[in-house]
Scaffold this motif. Structure first.
Motif, short mmCIF file in Angstrom:
data_model
loop_
_atom_site.label_atom_id
_atom_site.label_comp_id
_atom_site.label_asym_id
_atom_site.label_seq_id
_atom_site.Cartn_x
_atom_site.Cartn_y
_atom_site.Cartn_z
N ALA A 3 -32.94 50.05 47.40
CA ALA A 3 -31.97 49.68 48.44
C ALA A 3 -31.53 50.93 49.17
O ALA A 3 -31.28 51.98 48.56
N VAL A 4 -31.41 50.83 50.48
CA VAL A 4 -30.84 51.89 51.31
C VAL A 4 -29.47 51.41 51.76
O VAL A 4 -29.36 50.36 52.41
N HIS A 5 -28.44 52.17 51.42
CA HIS A 5 -27.08 51.76 51.77
C HIS A 5 -26.45 52.77 52.72
O HIS A 5 -26.36 53.96 52.40
N PHE A 6 -26.02 52.30 53.89
CA PHE A 6 -25.36 53.16 54.87
C PHE A 6 -23.86 53.20 54.59
O PHE A 6 -23.18 52.17 54.64
N GLY A 7 -23.37 54.40 54.28
CA GLY A 7 -21.95 54.58 54.01
C GLY A 7 -21.68 54.89 52.56
O GLY A 7 -21.83 54.03 51.70
N ALA A 8 -21.29 56.15 52.27
CA ALA A 8 -20.99 56.55 50.89
C ALA A 8 -19.50 56.70 50.68
O ALA A 8 -19.05 57.49 49.85
N GLY A 9 -18.72 55.93 51.42
CA GLY A 9 -17.27 55.93 51.25
C GLY A 9 -16.87 55.14 50.02
O GLY A 9 -17.70 54.76 49.19
N ASN A 10 -15.57 54.87 49.92
CA ASN A 10 -15.05 54.20 48.72
C ASN A 10 -15.61 52.79 48.53
O ASN A 10 -15.92 52.38 47.41
N ILE A 11 -15.74 52.04 49.62
CA ILE A 11 -16.32 50.69 49.51
C ILE A 11 -17.80 50.78 49.16
O ILE A 11 -18.30 50.05 48.30
N GLY A 12 -18.51 51.69 49.81
CA GLY A 12 -19.93 51.83 49.55
C GLY A 12 -20.22 52.18 48.10
O GLY A 12 -21.10 51.57 47.46
N ARG A 13 -19.49 53.17 47.57
CA ARG A 13 -19.73 53.57 46.19
C ARG A 13 -19.07 52.62 45.20
O ARG A 13 -19.66 52.25 44.18
N GLY A 14 -17.80 52.23 45.49
CA GLY A 14 -17.03 51.46 44.52
C GLY A 14 -17.36 50.00 44.45
O GLY A 14 -16.99 49.32 43.48
N PHE A 15 -18.08 49.48 45.44
CA PHE A 15 -18.37 48.05 45.46
C PHE A 15 -19.87 47.79 45.62
O PHE A 15 -20.56 47.42 44.66
N ALA A 31 -25.44 58.93 54.38
CA ALA A 31 -24.05 59.33 54.58
C ALA A 31 -23.93 60.51 55.53
O ALA A 31 -24.93 61.04 56.02
N ARG A 32 -22.66 60.93 55.77
CA ARG A 32 -22.39 62.06 56.66
C ARG A 32 -21.76 63.24 55.92
O ARG A 32 -21.90 64.38 56.35
N ASN A 33 -21.04 62.96 54.84
CA ASN A 33 -20.30 64.00 54.13
C ASN A 33 -21.25 64.89 53.31
O ASN A 33 -21.81 64.44 52.31
N PRO A 34 -21.44 66.16 53.71
CA PRO A 34 -22.42 67.03 53.04
C PRO A 34 -22.12 67.22 51.55
O PRO A 34 -23.05 67.27 50.74
N LYS A 35 -20.84 67.31 51.20
CA LYS A 35 -20.48 67.54 49.79
C LYS A 35 -20.87 66.34 48.94
O LYS A 35 -21.45 66.50 47.85
N LYS A 36 -20.55 65.13 49.41
CA LYS A 36 -20.90 63.93 48.65
C LYS A 36 -22.41 63.77 48.56
O LYS A 36 -22.95 63.38 47.51
N ILE A 37 -23.10 64.07 49.65
CA ILE A 37 -24.56 63.96 49.65
C ILE A 37 -25.16 64.90 48.61
O ILE A 37 -26.01 64.51 47.80
N SER A 38 -24.68 66.14 48.60
CA SER A 38 -25.19 67.13 47.66
C SER A 38 -24.93 66.71 46.21
O SER A 38 -25.82 66.82 45.35
N THR A 64 -28.99 58.27 44.79
CA THR A 64 -29.18 59.54 45.47
C THR A 64 -28.62 59.39 46.88
O THR A 64 -27.97 58.39 47.18
N ALA A 65 -28.86 60.38 47.75
CA ALA A 65 -28.29 60.31 49.10
C ALA A 65 -29.07 61.20 50.06
O ALA A 65 -29.70 62.18 49.66
N ILE A 66 -29.03 60.85 51.35
CA ILE A 66 -29.57 61.68 52.41
C ILE A 66 -28.61 61.63 53.59
O ILE A 66 -27.77 60.73 53.70
#
Length: 390
Positions: A3-15, A31-38, A64-66
């Motif tokens: 699955a490819v999921h757009f958005g690594a925010g709280n809803i994306g990760r937590g739900f 995602a956009r946040n470099p720290k979370k992606i890393s 994982t993330a890109i």
């Protein structure tokens, strides 16, 4: 399955990400946040904590993330994915349309005929359909025709309260125990792997309107009424018996409309309202009034959680004094950190209350809801100004 999921925010990760991982999907967050992606690339897991008395924690793995700006990598992930989901906010769907389109182009070029389902998990009616309309202009006619055979956009309704939060671990997220993810079953193509915990239904509208016009309406109404009284959190609002009653009255008004329109059982719907009020009052969740009330211009738009149920209730001849009062309260939400709130105040100063209701909320001058909102606006504004003077 991937699955490819757009958005690594709280809803994306937590739900969404949690549910996909629990169903044995390998999840790639875009995602956009470099720290979370890393961190997601490095750890390939993260913790989620339930907002209950025991603070139960689960580790979500196989992730994982890109970066969304690495469009070639995004396209390659989409070209081989089994599922695409989003949790970016309905206003940001246009921002991810082109990257998804490039992935579809590569997928069709590679002649991947495996079914692909794209589900927008947003607070909007017909979110996946909206996303499709954003994506397809980026595709040439040949690719569109081919995609129609192998790609589908099932609409969905999602419900889980995930407040803004701050943890030492940037990937940790706290969520309420309750969740609901309802998806339109007829839109699925053969070969789809069902997600554990998702409710697949033949008719989505009753579920999405029940959620939008009860949970989303009630939540923002609590914020707007609470803001006028100077409360900082939704929990504080729900601890005030007068405001809690006002929120319930709004949900009962939208409930009357939903019961008449969709044939919901009265007793069951009233219990549904009870459960939502308890969720808002969860002592283990702290949700800021300004966060829940943010973007009032969107929430006051013709097809969103306030105006749409108000107009439908009016068509059924249902009186909605509390809902129209809540709409007026939304117009008085003037958080200086909220761009939309400031825009509303500017519009009203420049053109007047009636013009705003007519042009931005889509309610004609002669409509009774229009006049009722004006009356409540004047009443609430007068009370607010009187409080400030005293």
């Amino acid at each position: 399955m991937k699955a490819v999921h757009f958005g690594a925010g709280n809803i994306g990760r937590g739900f969404i990400g949690h549910m996909l991982s629990a169903s044995d999907y390998k999840v790639c967050f875009v995602a956009r946040n470099p720290k979370k992606i890393s961190l997601l690339q490095e750890r390939q897991e993260y913790p989620i904590t339930l907002a209950n008395s025991d603070q139960d924690t689960t580790i979500v793995n196989n992730v994982t993330a890109i970066n969304v700006n690495e469009q070639n990598l995004v396209a390659e992930e989409i070209a081989s994915a089994d599922l695409i989901t989003t949790a970016v906010g309905v206003s940001a769907l246009g921002d991810i349309a082109e990257p998804i389109a490039k992935g579809i182009q590569l997928r069709m070029k590679n002649n991947n005929q495996t079914p692909l389902h794209i589900i927008a998990c947003e607070n909007a009616i017909g979110g996946s359909t909206r996303l499709k309309k954003r994506i397809y202009p980026f595709l040439d006619e040949h690719t569109r025709k081919k995609a129609e055979r192998y790609i589908s956009f099932p609409n969905a309704a999602v419900d889980r309260i995930v407040p803004a939060q701050n943890h030492k671990d940037p990937l940790q997220v706290t969520v309420e125990p309750f969740y609901e993810w309802v998806v339109h079953r007829p839109a699925f193509l053969d070969g789809y792997k069902e997600i554990d915990g998702v409710h697949y239904v033949d008719s989505l509208e009753p579920y999405i309107e029940r959620k939008m016009f009860t949970v989303n309406t009630g939540h923002c109404v609590a914020a707007y009424f609470g803001y006028l009284e100077g409360f900082k959190t939704i929990r504080q609002v729900m601890s005030n018996s007068t405001l809690r009653a006002k929120v319930r009255h709004v949900m009962e008004e939208t409930g009357q409309m939903l019961i008449q329109k969709h044939g919901f059982n009265v007793q069951k719907h009233n219990k549904y309202i009870d459960s939502i009020l308890e969720r808002f009052a969860n002592p283990n969740l702290t949700d800021q009034v300004t966060r829940v009330g943010r973007s009032p211009l969107r929430k006051l738009s013709p097809h969103d959680r306030l105006v749409r149920p108000a107009l439908q209730a009016s068509e059924f001849g249902i009186e909605i004094p509390h809902l129209t009062s809540a709409m007026a309260a939304a117009m008085l939400f003037n958080d200086e950190h909220d761009e939309e709130a400031m825009k509303i105040q500017h519009m009203i100063r420049e053109d007047g209350v009636s013009a705003f209701i007519r042009e931005r909320m889509g309610i004609p001058d002669e409509h009774p809801v229009h006049q009722n909102v004006i009356a409540h606006y004047q009443e609430l504004r007068g009370r607010k100004e009187s409080t400030i003077l005293n």
